[in-house]
Enzyme design. Structure first.
Site, PDB file in Angstrom:
ATOM      1  N   GLU A 318       1.435   9.956   7.387  1.00 59.16           N
ATOM      2  CA  GLU A 318       0.550   9.484   6.323  1.00 59.16           C
ATOM      3  C   GLU A 318      -0.875   9.380   6.890  1.00 59.16           C
ATOM      4  OE1 GLU A 318       0.307   5.470   3.520  1.00 59.16           O
ATOM      5  OE2 GLU A 318       0.897   5.323   5.620  1.00 59.16           O
ATOM      6  N   LYS A 379       2.629   8.816  -3.457  1.00 56.86           N
ATOM      7  CA  LYS A 379       3.275   7.529  -3.189  1.00 56.86           C
ATOM      8  C   LYS A 379       3.430   6.729  -4.479  1.00 56.86           C
ATOM      9  CE  LYS A 379       2.921   3.610   0.027  1.00 56.86           C
ATOM     10  NZ  LYS A 379       2.078   2.975   1.066  1.00 56.86           N
ATOM     11  N   CYS A 429       5.379   5.445   4.207  1.00 57.34           N
ATOM     12  CA  CYS A 429       5.053   4.151   4.796  1.00 57.34           C
ATOM     13  C   CYS A 429       5.894   3.024   4.196  1.00 57.34           C
ATOM     14  CB  CYS A 429       3.551   3.883   4.655  1.00 57.34           C
ATOM     15  SG  CYS A 429       2.931   2.559   5.725  1.00 57.34           S
TER      16      CYS A 429
END
Length: 558
Positions: A318, A379, A429
């Site tokens: 990321e 995301k 993440c």
């Protein structure tokens, strides 16, 4: 023969001798902290929860008007003793006030846990199977709510994540975090009943021997306080905990034995490293991109020299391309050069929209030697107060830290990216802490999981290892290989049985290549978990409501 003292009088005298009630829950919270990575002392998670139960039991055994207030204090102390060290990495991001505020908010959830549990103990007794089951059910249900509310939830620190290396994680494939949490709490209550029973037995036996000279065990057995009052609930709770644990281990073993791989792929992760940590990381975006390209060139050289096998797929972290490569020609050309050098598609972590002034997106892009392929994962679980700011207009007026919050928009995709004939499930993440990320990816056919993450923001703190432990939990729950690629470490491969391989050090440029198996099998958790949480919450509310009605009826009768 003098009668043996009752459990209530024994515990009551213990309370008077023990001093401030703050000690037991504080020790319990500290013990629970060490169950999480990087320590992974998983038995302390069970012992820490048991100590909280013990503190509540001691309160119930001691007549007091402010019982529920004391129970709330005990839960608050336990939670702060756990959460303050567990989330110390937050202050590396936004300093002390938001860190303390987060811990206080999470501690309030534990207050919501402890007050009803104290009521169960008061109604049905501390040494009761009904109390044990109701307490574990209520705690598990509150954790399920915390994972979803408010602002999408935040389940970091749930008891289940302290069991990533424990035999109890065998429950994850059929019930995810809720099943493991329930098991932890049932074992914790077993410890409470067993410890109390042992203390009561020893105390009563010694008293009987002193008073009568009779054999201690015989005196205890023939006394008015029959040991079955302690032994029956202890054995019942123990049998339930053993049965659930054994059943989970049998299911887990069967799942692994019958999960046949559908193929393999050689996958590489790249850890480009950064020259600084904390929020200043964002000021060196081009340097970070160049670091990851350079590490990829190094891997390509190692492949040509026969030192590393040729990868089929490469995973970048990321924010490895924090400069929008779709709006910046230099960034685009550099990534394309890296893909040509390694001769494999790259999953690139990029922030889109900054150069074009469009809404910001935290995205993973599929990039080949021909450039961006038009395939991306945006995301979906963006973090409040980090990637976006809820109630921005209000909070900006009252907090100077509001300026640090991003303005990202959440994605709405499936969580799956087709790459080199595989279907990669992507959890970017913090998305890995949300169980629905992996479960949805599996429903759409993901045969392996990628976890690209940027841990540079949190420096040398334990955050990266805690997140790695959660990824380890997901590997077991979903029976998938997990590839963790981090900007500054720790990157690793995690096998479906939870083994961590090729783990890198913090703040070192590194890479690794490993052949991983692809799976199509789906665990029970991917099918029943959402319904399991709903059922647990409904049952918990019914039990809590029923206990209130039963207490009112008892008071009317009295």
């Amino acid at each position: 023969m003098m009668p043996t003292p009752s459990p209530r009088s024994l515990i009551s005298s213990t309370v008077r001798l023990s001093g401030p009630m703050i000690i037991v829950p504080a020790v319990g919270g500290c013990a629970s902290y060490f169950s999480f990575a990087p320590y992974n002392l998983w038995p302390l998670g069970i012992i820490g929860s048991a100590l909280l139960f013990v503190s509540l039991g001691l309160l119930v055994a001691t007549p007091r008007r402010n019982l529920y207030w004391c129970a709330a204090e005990a839960g608050f102390v336990w939670a702060l003793a756990l959460y303050l060290p567990l989330f110390q990495w937050v202050q590396a991001f936004v300093e002390e006030p938001p860190w303390i505020a987060l811990c206080i908010i999470l501690a309030l959830y534990v207050v919501v846990i402890t007050v009803p549990i104290t009521h169960f103990m008061r109604l049905w007794g501390v040494l009761s199977l009904r109390t044990a089951a109701a307490s574990a059910l209520w705690w598990t249900a509150v954790e399920a709510v915390r994972a979803r509310f408010p602002f999408g939830g935040f389940s970091w620190g749930t008891p289940a994540y302290g069991q990533s290396t424990s035999p109890l994680v065998s429950a994850a494939p059929w019930g995810s975090t809720s099943a493991v949490t329930f098991l932890v709490l049932m074992w914790a209550y077993t410890i409470l009943i067993g410890a109390t029973g042992a203390l009561f037995l020893a105390y009563g036996a010694v008293r009987s021997r002193r008073r009568t000279g009779e054999n201690a065990v015989a005196a205890w057995w023939h006394s008015r306080q029959h040991p079955r009052k302690v032994l029956q609930p202890a054995v019942s709770v123990l049998l339930i905990a053993l049965s659930l644990t054994a059943g989970s281990m049998i299911y887990d073993s069967s799942q692994r034995a019958h999960a046949e791989p559908t193929g393999t792929r050689r996958i590489a992760f790249i850890q480009g490293d950064v020259s600084t940590s904390g929020l200043t990381f964002n000021a060196i975006r081009m340097e970070v991109l160049e670091n990851h390209a350079q590490a990829t060139f190094r891997l390509a050289d190692a492949v040509r020299m026969g030192e590393q096998p040729q990868p089929d797929i490469v995973v970048w972290p990321e924010n490895s391309a924090d400069i929008d490569p779709l709006g910046n020609p230099d960034a685009s050309a550099l990534i394309t050069s890296a893909a040509r050098a390694i001769r494999a598609p790259i999953l690139v972590g990029a922030v889109l929209g900054r150069e074009s002034h469009n809404p910001e997106l935290n995205a993973i892009l599929l990039w080949t030697s021909d450039g961006y392929q038009g395939i991306r994962h945006v995301k979906r679980h963006i973090q409040p107060f980090g990637e976006y700011l809820p109630l921005r207009g209000l909070i900006e007026k009252i907090s100077p830290y509001a300026v640090w919050a991003g303005n990202f928009q959440a994605g709405k995709g499936t969580g799956v990216m087709p790459v080199d004939g595989t279907r990669a499930g992507v959890a970017t993440c913090f998305e890995i802490i949300f169980g629905d990320s992996g479960r949805q990816a599996l429903r759409y056919g993901a045969d392996w999981l990628a976890v690209p993450t940027n841990n540079a923001t949190f420096g040398y703190s334990h955050e990266t290892y805690q997140q790695l432990g959660i990824s380890q939990f997901r590997a077991r729950e979903l029976h998938r290989w997990v590839v963790v690629a981090a900007t500054s470490g720790a990157s690793a491969f995690i096998s479906p049985d939870g083994a961590i391989m090729d783990e890198t050090s913090l703040y070192e440029q590194d890479f690794a290549v490993r052949t991983v198996s692809l799976y199509e099998t789906r665990t029970a958790a991917t099918r029943i978990q959402p319904w399991l949480d709903r059922v647990l919450c409904v049952l918990a509310v019914l039990v809590c409501g029923g206990s209130i009605i039963a207490w009112r009826k008892r008071r009317i009768t009295l």
